[in-house]
Write a protein that holds these residues in place. Sequence first.
Motif, PDB file in Angstrom:
ATOM      1  N   SER A 219       0.832  -1.204   0.000  1.00 42.18           N
ATOM      2  CA  SER A 219       0.000   0.000   0.000  1.00 42.18           C
ATOM      3  C   SER A 219       0.866   1.252   0.000  1.00 42.18           C
ATOM      4  CB  SER A 219      -0.920   0.006   1.218  1.00 42.18           C
ATOM      5  OG  SER A 219      -1.837  -1.061   1.163  1.00 42.18           O
ATOM      6  N   LEU A 220       1.951   1.254   0.787  1.00 40.48           N
ATOM      7  CA  LEU A 220       2.856   2.401   0.792  1.00 40.48           C
ATOM      8  C   LEU A 220       3.480   2.613  -0.584  1.00 40.48           C
ATOM      9  CD1 LEU A 220       4.764   1.964   4.174  1.00 40.48           C
ATOM     10  CD2 LEU A 220       3.018   3.661   3.631  1.00 40.48           C
ATOM     11  N   ASP A 221       3.744   1.518  -1.275  1.00 45.17           N
ATOM     12  CA  ASP A 221       4.344   1.591  -2.613  1.00 45.17           C
ATOM     13  C   ASP A 221       3.332   2.021  -3.671  1.00 45.17           C
ATOM     14  OD1 ASP A 221       6.799   0.766  -1.691  1.00 45.17           O
ATOM     15  OD2 ASP A 221       6.444  -1.346  -2.125  1.00 45.17           O
ATOM     16  N   GLY A 222       2.045   2.024  -3.309  1.00 44.70           N
ATOM     17  CA  GLY A 222       1.018   2.313  -4.313  1.00 44.70           C
ATOM     18  C   GLY A 222       0.946   1.220  -5.359  1.00 44.70           C
ATOM     19  N   ALA A 223       1.193  -0.017  -4.939  1.00 43.73           N
ATOM     20  CA  ALA A 223       1.336  -1.124  -5.889  1.00 43.73           C
ATOM     21  C   ALA A 223       0.109  -1.329  -6.755  1.00 43.73           C
ATOM     22  CB  ALA A 223       1.661  -2.410  -5.124  1.00 43.73           C
TER      23      ALA A 223
END
Length: 237
Positions: A219-223
């Motif tokens: 989620s942090l990576d915006g995957a």
Amino acid sequence: MTIHLAGDSTVAPTDDGRTSGYPQVPLLGWGDELAPFTDDVVRNHAIGGATTASFRAEGRWEKLLAELRPGDTVVIQFGHNDQKEPDELAAEGGYTDRLAQFVAEARANGARPVLATSVERRLYDGAGDDAALRWSHGPYPAAVRALGHDLDVPVLDLTAFTRWLYGWLGRDASAALFPHGAAAAAGLPVDDSLAKDNTHFTTAGARAVARYVGEALASLDGAHDADEPLGAWVMQP
């Protein structure tokens, strides 16, 4: 890219059953189970007994920094052992100061630091599923949250997640996440030292936390931010 893990025994690789005396009941940290839940390479530098001070003094942080490449992620979770040294490693003192140094040095090497609060200990007041789960880390999780806010660093709140996990499973069922519960379920004898260990995970506990960490990092990576929303294709509320 690579995910580097810095932490204590609740993050560290498996002991292959050496602690419990049963190969089928290993003791391991969530970092040992993270690889299946991420597409990135995982390097687990965590070690049992580590504090934010000893991790540097023993050269483990220096070794981690030497392996960093721009774009890597460093997940940092300490606290279990720091709280045993309240003079040098107070939550709002040496502990926070050393975490801030880790963050600055990771960034200086082109990596993204991610802070994590300590996984909760499974300690209950009373018996049965109505027993209250104790808060065992005092001000340490709050210090991590505050530091993340001050330094604009993502925080994985593993204290909150594990408290939810134990509560969702219930007092009795959550025992299976720890070596004494796994040993009892397998019909193996449980001595006093093993029965009192509600800090360290067996595979089930480590895997549950690792799955959450993997999802949180994605989620942090915006995957999946660019994926098409499926709201038009699923049942409407």
